[in-house]
Scaffold this motif. Structure first.
Motif, PDB file in Angstrom:
ATOM      1  N   ALA A 178       0.843  -1.210   0.000  1.00  0.00           N
ATOM      2  CA  ALA A 178       0.000   0.000   0.000  1.00  0.00           C
ATOM      3  C   ALA A 178       0.872   1.251   0.000  1.00  0.00           C
ATOM      4  N   ASN A 179       0.510   2.209  -0.823  1.00  0.00           N
ATOM      5  CA  ASN A 179       1.263   3.458  -0.920  1.00  0.00           C
ATOM      6  C   ASN A 179       0.734   4.447   0.121  1.00  0.00           C
ATOM      7  N   MET A 180       1.102   4.190   1.379  1.00  0.00           N
ATOM      8  CA  MET A 180       0.660   5.045   2.470  1.00  0.00           C
ATOM      9  C   MET A 180       1.652   4.934   3.624  1.00  0.00           C
ATOM     10  N   PRO A 181       1.767   5.980   4.432  1.00  0.00           N
ATOM     11  CA  PRO A 181       2.713   5.954   5.556  1.00  0.00           C
ATOM     12  C   PRO A 181       2.374   4.844   6.553  1.00  0.00           C
ATOM     13  N   PHE A 182       3.417   4.362   7.234  1.00  0.00           N
ATOM     14  CA  PHE A 182       3.253   3.243   8.164  1.00  0.00           C
ATOM     15  C   PHE A 182       2.249   3.558   9.257  1.00  0.00           C
ATOM     16  N   TRP A 183       2.327   4.737   9.856  1.00  0.00           N
ATOM     17  CA  TRP A 183       1.458   5.048  10.988  1.00  0.00           C
ATOM     18  C   TRP A 183       0.018   5.248  10.553  1.00  0.00           C
ATOM     19  N   ASP A 184      -0.201   5.689   9.308  1.00  0.00           N
ATOM     20  CA  ASP A 184      -1.563   5.761   8.778  1.00  0.00           C
ATOM     21  C   ASP A 184      -2.147   4.350   8.628  1.00  0.00           C
ATOM     22  N   GLN A 185      -1.307   3.409   8.179  1.00  0.00           N
ATOM     23  CA  GLN A 185      -1.743   2.018   8.084  1.00  0.00           C
ATOM     24  C   GLN A 185      -2.154   1.486   9.451  1.00  0.00           C
ATOM     25  N   GLN A 186      -1.288   1.725  10.443  1.00  0.00           N
ATOM     26  CA  GLN A 186      -1.564   1.229  11.783  1.00  0.00           C
ATOM     27  C   GLN A 186      -2.826   1.850  12.371  1.00  0.00           C
ATOM     28  N   LEU A 187      -3.036   3.127  12.090  1.00  0.00           N
ATOM     29  CA  LEU A 187      -4.224   3.809  12.617  1.00  0.00           C
ATOM     30  C   LEU A 187      -5.501   3.191  12.043  1.00  0.00           C
ATOM     31  N   GLN A 188      -5.529   2.941  10.745  1.00  0.00           N
ATOM     32  CA  GLN A 188      -6.728   2.369  10.133  1.00  0.00           C
ATOM     33  C   GLN A 188      -6.972   0.945  10.624  1.00  0.00           C
ATOM     34  N   VAL A 189      -5.922   0.141  10.711  1.00  0.00           N
ATOM     35  CA  VAL A 189      -6.070  -1.233  11.193  1.00  0.00           C
ATOM     36  C   VAL A 189      -6.570  -1.248  12.631  1.00  0.00           C
ATOM     37  N   CYS A 190      -5.954  -0.457  13.477  1.00  0.00           N
ATOM     38  CA  CYS A 190      -6.313  -0.462  14.903  1.00  0.00           C
ATOM     39  C   CYS A 190      -7.698   0.135  15.143  1.00  0.00           C
ATOM     40  N   ALA A 191      -8.073   1.155  14.352  1.00  0.00           N
ATOM     41  CA  ALA A 191      -9.399   1.760  14.506  1.00  0.00           C
ATOM     42  C   ALA A 191     -10.491   0.750  14.196  1.00  0.00           C
ATOM     43  N   LEU A 192     -10.314  -0.017  13.111  1.00  0.00           N
ATOM     44  CA  LEU A 192     -11.296  -1.057  12.800  1.00  0.00           C
ATOM     45  C   LEU A 192     -11.265  -2.171  13.834  1.00  0.00           C
ATOM     46  N   SER A 193     -10.091  -2.450  14.370  1.00  0.00           N
ATOM     47  CA  SER A 193      -9.977  -3.476  15.412  1.00  0.00           C
ATOM     48  C   SER A 193     -10.714  -3.056  16.678  1.00  0.00           C
ATOM     49  N   VAL A 194     -10.695  -1.769  16.979  1.00  0.00           N
ATOM     50  CA  VAL A 194     -11.450  -1.258  18.127  1.00  0.00           C
ATOM     51  C   VAL A 194     -12.934  -1.523  17.938  1.00  0.00           C
ATOM     52  N   VAL A 195     -13.424  -1.266  16.720  1.00  0.00           N
ATOM     53  CA  VAL A 195     -14.837  -1.494  16.430  1.00  0.00           C
ATOM     54  C   VAL A 195     -15.182  -2.979  16.547  1.00  0.00           C
ATOM     55  N   SER A 196     -14.375  -3.852  15.926  1.00  0.00           N
ATOM     56  CA  SER A 196     -14.672  -5.283  15.957  1.00  0.00           C
ATOM     57  C   SER A 196     -14.535  -5.850  17.367  1.00  0.00           C
ATOM     58  N   SER A 197     -13.545  -5.370  18.133  1.00  0.00           N
ATOM     59  CA  SER A 197     -13.370  -5.839  19.514  1.00  0.00           C
ATOM     60  C   SER A 197     -14.544  -5.410  20.391  1.00  0.00           C
ATOM     61  N   SER A 198     -15.051  -4.206  20.151  1.00  0.00           N
ATOM     62  CA  SER A 198     -16.207  -3.718  20.916  1.00  0.00           C
ATOM     63  C   SER A 198     -17.447  -4.558  20.622  1.00  0.00           C
ATOM     64  N   VAL A 199     -17.653  -4.862  19.337  1.00  0.00           N
ATOM     65  CA  VAL A 199     -18.803  -5.691  18.959  1.00  0.00           C
ATOM     66  C   VAL A 199     -18.682  -7.070  19.586  1.00  0.00           C
ATOM     67  N   PHE A 200     -17.485  -7.648  19.521  1.00  0.00           N
ATOM     68  CA  PHE A 200     -17.272  -8.984  20.082  1.00  0.00           C
ATOM     69  C   PHE A 200     -17.484  -8.980  21.593  1.00  0.00           C
ATOM     70  N   LEU A 201     -17.008  -7.943  22.258  1.00  0.00           N
ATOM     71  CA  LEU A 201     -17.152  -7.847  23.710  1.00  0.00           C
ATOM     72  C   LEU A 201     -18.619  -7.805  24.122  1.00  0.00           C
ATOM     73  N   VAL A 202     -19.401  -7.017  23.416  1.00  0.00           N
ATOM     74  CA  VAL A 202     -20.817  -6.858  23.764  1.00  0.00           C
ATOM     75  C   VAL A 202     -21.627  -8.095  23.376  1.00  0.00           C
ATOM     76  N   ALA A 203     -21.335  -8.673  22.210  1.00  0.00           N
ATOM     77  CA  ALA A 203     -22.184  -9.728  21.668  1.00  0.00           C
ATOM     78  C   ALA A 203     -21.807 -11.135  22.123  1.00  0.00           C
ATOM     79  N   VAL A 204     -20.512 -11.371  22.362  1.00  0.00           N
ATOM     80  CA  VAL A 204     -20.068 -12.748  22.561  1.00  0.00           C
ATOM     81  C   VAL A 204     -19.465 -12.999  23.947  1.00  0.00           C
TER      82      VAL A 204
END
Length: 320
Positions: A178-204
């Motif tokens: 991907a043609n993007m800075p490393f920290w931008d990559q990490q921010l997008q990955v971790c932000a989506l992980s926050v959402v998925s972890s929150s859903v998993f915590l509440v639902a499962v």
């Protein structure tokens, strides 16, 4: 990238020891640590988001959404979400030790996928090294609590290993392509992980999120340290994968896991492995890691040592 690899190993060891401390100091009727495991995972992802934002700000930039990378990030996050669902389900059928040992299949599976999807590995010595490492880490982690009661455990762990390997390959291709800075990559990955972890915590996730019986200074210190170390290790994982590859990451995690067994014994007096098998496994892990490093290095100062164990004296172990 020896500094990134050393940083990853240090933080991974610290995380594992502090996590063991969380459970070793657990008290009360439930014998559960201060926070539910899924709450800890969510906290780790939140810390990673904050760290990525801080690094972007330190570069005097603003966080930017890179739409072209959302597909890879979404696939990676989705795979990890499915993995979590299967993982917590299979833990109700088998011990943590059993799941951990069976999931070591990630190493050879990732090696095979990496060969076909990322970069061909033409060195027979490197493949032999991976097998030695795999056998070594399985032996080192073997314990009396290993037990397989049904085919569901085997099937689920195989699926977990495959999904985990695919997620690692997707992550590597994104980090390197991907043609993007490393920290931008990490921010997008971790932000989506926050959402998925929150859903998993509440639902499962089952059970209370906080064990108030463990609300004391020692438990808070162990939990906070574990979260921070895990967040740091996660960020260093991205650096290792970006500049090296997913296979090296898994080898480093294997080395950290075996080293943790020794540190936990020295600090807490707990030794869960079988001593004889642990010694054999540790020796195999060291030999396999050294062989893999020699077979894959492109540094001529180290590559010449390949001739020590090659009867022909010809150096043909480079990766294509």
């Amino acid at each position: 990238m020896s500094a990134a690899l050393a940083g990853f190993l240090t933080l991974e060891l610290t995380r594992a020891v502090l996590t063991e401390g969380m459970y070793a100091t657990a008290s009360g009727a439930s014998r559960r640590p201060l926070l539910h495991a899924q709450v800890v995972i969510l906290a780790v992802e939140v810390v990673r988001v904050v760290a990525a934002c801080c690094m972007i700000i330190s570069e005097k930039r603003k966080p930017k959404l890179h739409v072209h990378a959302l597909k890879s990030v979404g696939i990676q996050t989705g795979l990890w979400f499915i993995n979590n669902c299967i993982y917590f389900n299979v833990l109700s059928h088998a011990s943590v030790a059993t799941v951990s040992i069976l999931m070591q299949l990630r190493l050879p599976i990732t090696g095979i996928l990496h060969h076909f999807l990322v970069r061909k590995q033409s060195s027979l010595g490197a493949w032999i090294a991976l097998i030695i490492i795999y056998v070594g880490v399985v032996c080192a982690q073997w314990s009396n609590s290993f037990s397989i009661s049904d085919m569901w455990t085997i099937t689920a762990c195989l699926v977990l290993s495959i999904l985990s390997s695919i997620a690692s390959i997707v992550s590597e291709k994104m980090l390197k392509g991907a043609n993007m800075p490393f920290w931008d990559q990490q921010l997008q990955v971790c932000a989506l992980s926050v959402v998925s972890s929150s859903v998993f915590l509440v639902a499962v996730a089952d059970g209370p999120w906080i064990n108030y019986d463990m609300l004391n200074t020692v438990a808070v210190a162990f939990t906070t340290g574990s979260v921070l170390a895990a967040a740091g290790a996660g960020l260093f994982t991205g650096l290792v994968v970006r500049h090296l590859d997913s296979v090296v990451k898994l080898i480093a995690q294997s080395v950290a896991a075996v080293s943790t067994t020794v540190l936990v014994y020295l600090l807490f007096g707990t030794f869960k492995a079988i001593f004889g098998m642990f010694v054999v496994g540790a020796v195999l892990l060291v030999l396999g890691t050294a062989l893999y490093a020699l077979e894959t290095t492109t540094n001529p100062n180290y590559a010449r040592f390949r001739n020590v164990y090659r009867l022909s004296g010809k150096d043909s172990g480079k990766m294509e």
